[in-house]
Design a protein around this motif. Structure first.
Motif, PDB file in Angstrom:
ATOM      1  N   VAL A 130      26.657  52.536  49.419  1.00 57.96           N
ATOM      2  CA  VAL A 130      27.205  50.931  50.021  1.00 57.96           C
ATOM      3  C   VAL A 130      28.463  50.374  48.819  1.00 57.96           C
ATOM      4  O   VAL A 130      29.294  50.278  49.264  1.00 57.96           O
ATOM      5  N   SER A 131      27.826  50.119  47.762  1.00 63.23           N
ATOM      6  CA  SER A 131      28.854  49.559  46.989  1.00 63.23           C
ATOM      7  C   SER A 131      30.179  50.636  46.665  1.00 63.23           C
ATOM      8  O   SER A 131      31.554  49.717  46.127  1.00 63.23           O
ATOM      9  N   ARG A 132      30.130  51.479  47.036  1.00 62.31           N
ATOM     10  CA  ARG A 132      31.440  52.124  46.294  1.00 62.31           C
ATOM     11  C   ARG A 132      32.023  52.497  48.124  1.00 62.31           C
ATOM     12  O   ARG A 132      33.113  53.422  48.148  1.00 62.31           O
ATOM     13  N   SER A 133      31.364  51.554  49.075  1.00 61.64           N
ATOM     14  CA  SER A 133      32.637  51.967  50.236  1.00 61.64           C
ATOM     15  C   SER A 133      33.350  51.560  50.979  1.00 61.64           C
ATOM     16  O   SER A 133      33.235  49.906  50.236  1.00 61.64           O
ATOM     17  N   LEU A 134      34.498  52.665  51.827  1.00 60.63           N
ATOM     18  CA  LEU A 134      35.564  51.184  51.975  1.00 60.63           C
ATOM     19  C   LEU A 134      34.870  49.889  52.752  1.00 60.63           C
ATOM     20  O   LEU A 134      36.113  48.703  52.615  1.00 60.63           O
ATOM     21  N   VAL A 135      34.211  49.811  53.525  1.00 63.64           N
ATOM     22  CA  VAL A 135      33.403  48.630  54.413  1.00 63.64           C
ATOM     23  C   VAL A 135      33.079  47.734  53.352  1.00 63.64           C
ATOM     24  O   VAL A 135      34.022  46.481  53.584  1.00 63.64           O
ATOM     25  N   TRP A 136      32.519  47.989  52.589  1.00 63.67           N
ATOM     26  CA  TRP A 136      31.970  47.242  50.936  1.00 63.67           C
ATOM     27  C   TRP A 136      33.454  46.522  50.731  1.00 63.67           C
ATOM     28  O   TRP A 136      32.806  45.118  50.200  1.00 63.67           O
ATOM     29  N   ALA A 137      33.826  46.984  50.174  1.00 64.14           N
ATOM     30  CA  ALA A 137      35.214  46.754  49.533  1.00 64.14           C
ATOM     31  C   ALA A 137      36.326  45.287  50.405  1.00 64.14           C
ATOM     32  O   ALA A 137      36.593  44.552  49.933  1.00 64.14           O
ATOM     33  N   ILE A 138      36.045  45.409  51.933  1.00 67.05           N
ATOM     34  CA  ILE A 138      37.267  45.599  52.776  1.00 67.05           C
ATOM     35  C   ILE A 138      36.410  43.732  52.925  1.00 67.05           C
ATOM     36  O   ILE A 138      37.057  42.681  53.339  1.00 67.05           O
ATOM     37  N   VAL A 139      35.057  43.926  53.220  1.00 63.75           N
ATOM     38  CA  VAL A 139      34.289  42.724  53.300  1.00 63.75           C
ATOM     39  C   VAL A 139      34.448  41.910  52.349  1.00 63.75           C
ATOM     40  O   VAL A 139      34.684  40.068  52.707  1.00 63.75           O
ATOM     41  N   GLU A 140      34.443  42.613  50.780  1.00 67.01           N
ATOM     42  CA  GLU A 140      33.674  41.590  50.168  1.00 67.01           C
ATOM     43  C   GLU A 140      35.483  40.871  50.100  1.00 67.01           C
ATOM     44  O   GLU A 140      35.390  39.571  49.527  1.00 67.01           O
ATOM     45  N   LEU A 141      36.071  41.675  50.135  1.00 71.23           N
ATOM     46  CA  LEU A 141      38.046  40.938  49.886  1.00 71.23           C
ATOM     47  C   LEU A 141      38.243  40.068  50.840  1.00 71.23           C
ATOM     48  O   LEU A 141      38.662  39.108  50.819  1.00 71.23           O
ATOM     49  N   ILE A 142      37.536  40.313  52.340  1.00 73.01           N
ATOM     50  CA  ILE A 142      38.160  39.129  53.273  1.00 73.01           C
ATOM     51  C   ILE A 142      37.039  38.237  52.775  1.00 73.01           C
ATOM     52  O   ILE A 142      37.993  36.948  52.767  1.00 73.01           O
ATOM     53  N   HIS A 143      35.759  38.357  52.188  1.00 78.88           N
ATOM     54  CA  HIS A 143      34.867  37.449  51.514  1.00 78.88           C
ATOM     55  C   HIS A 143      36.004  36.646  51.222  1.00 78.88           C
ATOM     56  O   HIS A 143      36.132  35.162  50.925  1.00 78.88           O
ATOM     57  N   TYR A 144      36.135  36.859  50.210  1.00 83.88           N
ATOM     58  CA  TYR A 144      36.984  36.207  48.715  1.00 83.88           C
ATOM     59  C   TYR A 144      38.400  35.140  48.965  1.00 83.88           C
ATOM     60  O   TYR A 144      39.154  34.435  48.865  1.00 83.88           O
ATOM     61  N   ILE A 145      39.379  35.896  50.056  1.00 84.57           N
ATOM     62  CA  ILE A 145      40.381  35.548  50.705  1.00 84.57           C
ATOM     63  C   ILE A 145      40.014  34.256  51.767  1.00 84.57           C
ATOM     64  O   ILE A 145      40.748  33.629  51.976  1.00 84.57           O
ATOM     65  N   LEU A 146      38.789  34.440  52.561  1.00 78.25           N
ATOM     66  CA  LEU A 146      38.479  32.905  53.417  1.00 78.25           C
ATOM     67  C   LEU A 146      37.992  31.787  51.973  1.00 78.25           C
ATOM     68  O   LEU A 146      38.078  30.369  52.694  1.00 78.25           O
ATOM     69  N   THR A 147      37.156  32.828  51.405  1.00 78.46           N
ATOM     70  CA  THR A 147      36.894  31.230  50.347  1.00 78.46           C
ATOM     71  C   THR A 147      37.026  32.060  48.950  1.00 78.46           C
ATOM     72  O   THR A 147      36.086  32.547  48.489  1.00 78.46           O
ATOM     73  N   PRO A 148      37.932  31.230  47.696  1.00 77.56           N
ATOM     74  CA  PRO A 148      38.910  30.265  48.227  1.00 77.56           C
ATOM     75  C   PRO A 148      40.317  30.323  48.645  1.00 77.56           C
ATOM     76  O   PRO A 148      41.167  29.254  47.914  1.00 77.56           O
ATOM     77  N   PHE A 149      40.681  31.616  48.740  1.00 77.67           N
ATOM     78  CA  PHE A 149      42.233  31.595  49.057  1.00 77.67           C
ATOM     79  C   PHE A 149      42.935  30.753  50.112  1.00 77.67           C
ATOM     80  O   PHE A 149      44.154  29.815  49.542  1.00 77.67           O
ATOM     81  N   ILE A 150      42.179  31.119  50.870  1.00 76.05           N
ATOM     82  CA  ILE A 150      42.955  30.447  52.135  1.00 76.05           C
ATOM     83  C   ILE A 150      42.662  28.696  51.704  1.00 76.05           C
ATOM     84  O   ILE A 150      43.626  27.538  52.358  1.00 76.05           O
ATOM     85  N   PRO A 151      41.656  28.375  51.669  1.00 79.00           N
ATOM     86  CA  PRO A 151      41.123  26.894  51.369  1.00 79.00           C
ATOM     87  C   PRO A 151      42.437  26.324  50.174  1.00 79.00           C
ATOM     88  O   PRO A 151      42.743  24.937  50.251  1.00 79.00           O
ATOM     89  N   PHE A 152      42.872  27.070  48.979  1.00 73.82           N
ATOM     90  CA  PHE A 152      43.809  27.139  47.945  1.00 73.82           C
ATOM     91  C   PHE A 152      45.412  26.644  48.596  1.00 73.82           C
ATOM     92  O   PHE A 152      45.965  25.704  48.252  1.00 73.82           O
TER      93      PHE A 152
END
Length: 330
Positions: free
Chosen positions: A178-200
């Protein structure tokens, strides 16, 4: 072993020693401060509207949850991991992750909704009467809370239920697949874009529009008052706007300052999974995490500095138990 690597390693060791004092101290301060803030604001004697009070109480409650769920139940066991080895066998980490990320999302997005509310109150006078109400604040805060819980439920399936205290990032165990999968990387990247990048981005944009509106309207009102009275007397309306602007900017500025390093490190680490490698010393994300958690304890000081009635309520709250003790002694 290179000299640069040794220096980074020594900094990381020193930082770990600092964290053993820092995290318990922030937790010991953060819990009572947020509880006191909730109690004082809930009494409704700080001269704030019910709408603003709802947002500030919600922000303090979310910060309190972050202190408990992240600091007390995660970070402190990490830095004292030798005394918390039993966590390796506890099977609730995925549930803990949902609560942690949901509370963090609420803390961040409550700040955004408060910023938007103040933007409407200052810049959109027609919409102000309909939007800046106690009922709207309750609906907005409730909606953010529900969406935050729903959005973070997927961590239950990505993380395993066990804690993992012997490898970075010192949290829930994740299978290698899971940790080395593309799905994991995309999900976590979206997670940190939604919080807190977009709020910034939203906070910076709303504050910029608010400043522009205040400056333009201030000049226009000053010219009108000078023409009508021949002088430039004090303007109560602009004074109220100035006070609202100070509270808004200090809260949002504090949030951005303490979260920016954590945000940058989180996004860069997730980009690394996608093949865009950006090397950062290990201690840099640790410092970012320390600053991010500090943001959960600073709003009380902001209210005390910027709000006279809040200071009075805080002073009365400190005096009352002391007076009761003196009375009992006598």
């Amino acid at each position: 072993m290179s000299l640069g690597y040794l220096i980074k390693l020594k900094i990381l060791w020193a930082l770990n020693d600092v964290q053993k004092i820092y995290y318990p101290f922030v937790a010991a301060v953060g819990v009572p401060l947020n509880v006191v803030t909730i109690v004082i604001l809930s009494r409704g004697k700080c001269g704030l509207s019910k709408c603003v009070t709802h947002y500030l109480v919600a922000m303090a409650a979310a910060d309190l949850l972050v202190v408990i769920i992240d600091l007390i139940l995660r970070q402190i066991p990490i830095v004292y991991r030798d005394q918390f080895l039993f966590l390796l066998h506890v099977r609730i980490c995925n549930i803990h992750a949902i609560l942690l990320y949901a509370a963090t999302d609420c803390s961040v997005w409550f700040t955004v909704t408060f910023t938007f509310d103040r933007f409407v109150a200052i810049c959109c006078q027609k919409l102000k009467l309909k939007y800046c109400t106690e009922q709207t604040a309750t609906v907005v805060l409730g909606t953010v809370t529900v969406l935050s819980c729903l959005r973070n439920f997927f961590w239950y399936f990505l993380y395993t239920s066990e804690y993992w205290l012997s490898n970075s990032p010192w949290f829930c165990r994740v299978t290698i697949g899971v940790s080395r999968s593309l799905v994991w990387a995309i999900v976590e990247l979206i997670h940190y874009i939604l919080t807190p990048f977009i709020p910034f981005i939203l906070i910076l944009l709303l504050n910029a529009l608010t400043v522009r509106h205040i400056l333009v309207s201030s000049r226009a009102r000053s010219r009108l008052r000078v023409r009508s009275s021949g002088e430039s007397p004090s303007d109560p309306e602009m004074e109220n706007r100035r006070k609202s602007m100070i509270v808004l900017f200090v809260i949002s500025g504090n949030f951005i300052l303490l979260w920016v390093l954590f945000m940058v490190c989180s996004i860069l680490r997730r980009l690394d999974y996608l093949g865009y490698s950006v090397s950062l010393p290990t201690f840099v994300p640790e410092i970012g995490s320390m600053l991010q958690l500090l943001s959960c304890c600073t709003n009380t000081f902001i209210y005390a500095v910027t709000q006279r009635k809040f200071r009075e309520e805080l002073r009365n709250g400190v005096k009352y138990p002391l007076a009761m003790v003196v009375k009992l002694i006598r």
